[in-house]
Motif scaffolding. Structure first.
Motif, short mmCIF file in Angstrom:
data_model
loop_
_atom_site.label_atom_id
_atom_site.label_comp_id
_atom_site.label_asym_id
_atom_site.label_seq_id
_atom_site.Cartn_x
_atom_site.Cartn_y
_atom_site.Cartn_z
N ASP A 1 0.84 -1.21 0.00
CA ASP A 1 0.00 0.00 0.00
C ASP A 1 0.87 1.25 0.00
O ASP A 1 2.06 1.22 -0.38
CB ASP A 1 -0.96 -0.07 1.21
CG ASP A 1 -2.28 0.64 0.96
OD1 ASP A 1 -2.29 1.88 1.06
OD2 ASP A 1 -3.28 -0.02 0.64
N ASP A 2 0.33 2.34 0.43
CA ASP A 2 0.96 3.66 0.42
C ASP A 2 2.35 3.64 1.09
O ASP A 2 2.56 2.93 2.07
CB ASP A 2 0.03 4.62 1.19
CG ASP A 2 0.31 6.06 0.88
OD1 ASP A 2 1.29 6.35 0.20
OD2 ASP A 2 -0.49 6.91 1.35
N ASN B 1 -7.68 10.38 -2.57
CA ASN B 1 -7.94 10.65 -1.15
C ASN B 1 -8.39 12.04 -0.76
O ASN B 1 -8.12 12.49 0.35
CB ASN B 1 -6.69 10.26 -0.35
CG ASN B 1 -6.70 8.77 -0.08
OD1 ASN B 1 -7.74 8.19 0.24
ND2 ASN B 1 -5.57 8.13 -0.24
N GLY C 1 -10.37 6.74 -0.44
CA GLY C 1 -10.53 6.75 1.02
C GLY C 1 -11.60 5.73 1.38
O GLY C 1 -12.54 6.02 2.09
N TRP D 1 -12.62 -0.84 -3.20
CA TRP D 1 -12.51 -0.95 -1.74
C TRP D 1 -13.74 -0.26 -1.14
O TRP D 1 -13.97 0.92 -1.36
CB TRP D 1 -11.20 -0.30 -1.30
CG TRP D 1 -10.84 -0.36 0.15
CD1 TRP D 1 -10.35 0.68 0.88
CD2 TRP D 1 -10.89 -1.49 1.03
NE1 TRP D 1 -10.09 0.27 2.16
CE2 TRP D 1 -10.43 -1.05 2.28
CE3 TRP D 1 -11.29 -2.82 0.89
CZ2 TRP D 1 -10.34 -1.89 3.39
CZ3 TRP D 1 -11.21 -3.66 1.99
CH2 TRP D 1 -10.74 -3.20 3.21
C1 GLA Z 1 -6.82 5.50 1.68
C2 GLA Z 1 -7.26 4.08 1.43
C3 GLA Z 1 -6.59 3.17 2.42
C4 GLA Z 1 -5.09 3.29 2.28
C5 GLA Z 1 -4.68 4.74 2.47
C6 GLA Z 1 -3.21 4.93 2.16
O1 GLA Z 1 -7.32 5.97 2.88
O2 GLA Z 1 -8.63 3.96 1.47
O3 GLA Z 1 -6.99 1.83 2.20
O4 GLA Z 1 -4.69 2.83 1.03
O5 GLA Z 1 -5.41 5.61 1.64
O6 GLA Z 1 -2.80 6.24 2.31
#
Ligand code: GLA
Length: 755
Positions: A368-369, A482, A530, A547
């Motif tokens: 992920d991030d 986001n 998000g 998601w």
């Molecule tokens: C968003 C996504 C999370 C994660 C964060 C990473 O909030 O929904 O699942 O990937 O960003 O910064």
């Protein structure tokens, strides 16, 4: 025949298996909406439209002085216009070259064709040529020569009618479209309610049911995306409609940008619904000869309540909106490192998590991030899509290879539309950020947005992501977004064209997604904003899963997934098993409950696999094998909502094999009571005459002391013991007794199989 066009009577009837839709051009040339509802014949039903003079409702000049009964202000229309006698909410608002705001559409002609139309640069329902038909009706404003092409796609078997509009400037001067909705639907009588799906970050798609009384009712988004706050999906229904009864209409907008759905009950209690691009940030210049395509809306009607309505949409999204290899292929069970490490990881740590996960049967590791640029928190780095090799301890390519060597596929997080002020990309291209010159921008999560309305920006992102995809073994991409878009402005647009920014942004996003998904068809793309901030049928055309929410609490997810299920199939809902206490709510729930709820989605894990006890590891192995066993039912079965999260004790749902050979019933006790009443659900979609065996998944008993287990086995309701069978008719009419709860938040999965 799905489309019956009577050229002489100018009468158009669309049939699907269980529904009929009718419209007619009257003597003036107004295209009247006549009927939408249960399957009917082709006879002209326009007799039901009663012309009667209404004070202060004007009459078109062409109708002559004697015709006070004819008014656009009360007539049901297919595509209403602002400024020429209809004082209600309208679908089209044109600013002409002289500054006037007026259009009056008259019937010009039609065309019927085999197959389903498509829309340039926009997502649209697609199908095999033999499965769909298209009707195009052309209307024209005689004064300005603006043409409006109303497109109708009829998917007979699915009970789906789609609509989109092409507006062509056939006149000699430039015009501005100030509003160009995708649909207008008028009901000449009836009292309606509507279900809309509101929310916020970590609490998406809650249901609100309101009466559509006199006045204007609206939901929408001016956030640049479809948003967490209102989903671009609504149901209009009769007052008494519920899961299995009552007339209801579903409207799902295939669009990921700013939208509006408005309803108005007028002076004679008729109801109008308009859906389309939100007009607040929209002013589209159309030069002579140019055309504008609206996004598409998908409609369905059910005479038998919300369940059928949802299943029509589920089927169509699965089969006629989602595309590519991953439409059919089983999606891998993934593990995502976000809640395990957040930004704080090393390459070595990731490989250890991946190795542990691989031993448990997980198939895909998602980084992920935090893997790129200067990105150790959310203050910097967005836009710098170059791996941070120092943090990873190796190149991204090497990391991916190490993960693949563990027996897993490798996936990666991106937020391609984001840009941090503290990034090399921003330092190099400050004009690529969405800000209004001379004003301080609105920051959100400390970041700005990259101007996706610009072609050079789109090309840059395509090139950068393609380079990473080409050199790294990547099987999956999480495409995140986001923040909402404020400060709408593009340095690449003229002052007169700034009203095109919001829609051009979405067109740019779709172009990038289309290019990348076509170029890398083996990559599974998961949308995200998000969590579920851009969960719409438009995104699903490019990313077959999204998601569902950043809220991974299984009990909170019961509500989020329940609300989502009204418009979207489980195969599109990203859902993971996460650690307890849950990171969003601190709630503690049994492992089996978390996996049961994640199985009403794409299923994966979002926890640190190195921190699992031996006992939990065994549970994970078993959960994964169950998910694979139930996969077809979960992802392709017919979905039934059995008990809502508002039920006193249990939320329950079912996935049934379409021919009724088997079903999976899942029930979660969201509230445990002493001296509780038994929970009985009516199983749907089975064959009445067949006999079924119940297989109870006992995962929920694992943590129980032996005496409790023995007691539980003794008290099992009828149907669960060796040799016992129940008929499909009994399960449907009398019901299935759900075993009781042994602890808080207990979940049961019951696999029902034809004997
Ligand atoms: C968003 C996504 C999370 C994660 C964060 C990473 O909030 O929904 O699942 O990937 O960003 O910064």
């Amino acid at each position: 025949m799905p489309i019956i066009a009577d050229a002489e009577k100018r009468l158009f009837t669309l049939h699907t298996k269980n529904t009929t839709y009718q419209m007619k051009a009257d003597s003036l040339g107004t295209l009247l909406h006549v009927y939408y509802g249960e399957r009917s014949d082709d006879s002209d039903k326009s007799y039901a439209i009663c012309l009667r003079g209404r004070g202060f409702s004007g009459n078109p000049y062409e109708m002559g002085r004697d015709n006070k009964d004819y008014s656009l202000d009360v007539l049901p229309q297919e595509y209403s216009c602002y400024g020429t006698g209809d004082y209600r909410i309208t679908a089209l608002k044109v600013q002409n070259a002289d500054g006037s705001l007026a259009a009056a559409l008259r019937y010009k002609g039609y065309q019927v064709s085999k197959g389903k139309y498509s829309i340039p640069g926009l997502p649209a329902v697609y199908s095999e040529e033999k499965e769909a038909d298209t009707l195009e009706i052309v209307l024209e404003d005689p004064a300005s020569k603006v043409e409006v092409h109303l497109l109708y796609g009829v998917l007979y078997e699915n009970d789906i009618i789609t609509r989109a509009v092409k507006i062509v400037n056939g006149g000699p001067d430039g015009i501005v479209l100030q509003k160009a909705a995708s649909m207008n639907l008028d009901w000449i009588n009836g009292d309606y309610e509507w279900l809309t799906f509101y929310g916020g970050h970590v609490m998406e798609r809650n249901i609100q049911r309101d009466e559509l009384g006199h006045g204007i009712h609206a939901i929408g988004s001016v956030r640049g995306t479809s948003s967490h706050h209102y989903n671009p999906f609504a149901i209009v229904c009769e007052r008494n409609a519920d899961e299995e009864r009552g007339r209801c209409y579903g409207f799902s907008f295939l669009y990921s940008g700013e939208f509006q759905m408005e309803a108005e009950k007028d002076q004679v209690s008729q109801t109008r619904l308009i859906c389309g691009i939100h007009p607040d940030n929209f002013a589209w210049n159309l030069q002579p000869g140019e055309a504008f395509d609206t996004p598409e809306i998908m409609m369905t009607y059910s005479a038998d309540g919300f369940g059928t309505l949802s299943r029509n949409l589920h089927r169509t999204i699965r089969e006629n909106i989602c595309r590519g290899e991953w439409k059919e292929k089983r999606r891998p069970v993934l593990i995502n490192n976000w809640e395990a490490t957040y930004f704080n990881f090393t390459g070595e740590q990731l490989v250890t998590i991946a190795r542990n996960a691989a031993e448990l049967g997980v198939e895909l590791f998602v980084l992920d991030d935090g893997w790129f640029g200067k990105r150790d928190d959310d203050n910097s780095g967005l836009g710098d899509w170059f791996p941070n090799e120092k943090k990873l301890g190796c190149t991204l390519k090497e990391l991916a290879e190490r993960i693949v060597d563990c027996g897993l596929q490798f996936g990666l997080w991106f937020e391609p539309e984001g840009i941090s002020e503290d990034s090399d990309l921003y330092r190099e291209h400050p004009d690529w950020a969405v800000v209004i010159p001379g004003r301080n921008p609105n920051l959100s999560r400390n970041q700005l947005i990259l101007d996706f309305s610009r072609e050079d920006v789109q090309d840059y992102i395509i090139e950068r992501m393609s380079a990473i995809f080409a050199e790294t073994l990547i099987s999956y991409v999480k495409w995140d977004f986001n923040r909402s878009i404020c400060d709408k402005f593009s340095m690449a647009l003229t002052a007169q064209s700034q009203g095109e920014f919001a829609h051009r942004y979405v067109l740019g996003l779709y172009r990038v997604l289309e290019t990348l998904t076509a170029k890398f068809p083996h990559i599974l793309f998961e949308g995200c904003s998000g969590g579920g901030g851009r969960f719409d049928a438009g995104m699903l055309y490019y990313t077959p899963q999204i998601w569902c929410s950043d809220n991974t609490d299984a009990i909170a997810r019961l509500e989020i997934q329940y609300g989502t299920s009204f418009g979207y199939p489980v195969s599109t809902m990203g859902a993971h098993v996460s650690a307890v206490p849950n990171h969003q709510t601190r709630r503690i729930m049994p492992f089996s409950t978390r996996s049961c709820v994640a199985m009403a989605g794409t299923f994966g894990y979002e926890l640190d696999a190195t921190k699992l006890s031996e006992e939990e590891k065994a549970q994970v192995r078993q959960q994964i094998s169950r998910f694979k066993e139930y996969y077809d039912l979960i992802q392709h079965g017919e979905y039934y909502r059995l008990l809502a999260p508002t039920d006193r004790q249990c939320t329950a749902w079912e996935m049934a094999e379409p021919a009724g050979k088997e079903a999976l019933v899942s029930a979660v006790y969201h509230r445990v009571e002493g001296n509780a009443a038994p929970v009985i659900v009516k199983v749907q979609g089975l064959k009445a005459e067949a006999n079924y065996r119940m297989h109870l998944n006992m995962d929920g008993l694992e943590d129980m002391p032996e005496e409790a287990k023995e007691w539980f086995m003794k008290c099992l309701p009828y149907g669960y013991k060796e040799g016992e069978m129940i008929s499909g008719a009994a399960l449907q009419q009398c019901g299935l007794v759900i075993p009781g709860a042994m602890e808080e938040y207990q979940a049961w999965q019951i696999h029902i199989v034809e004997a």
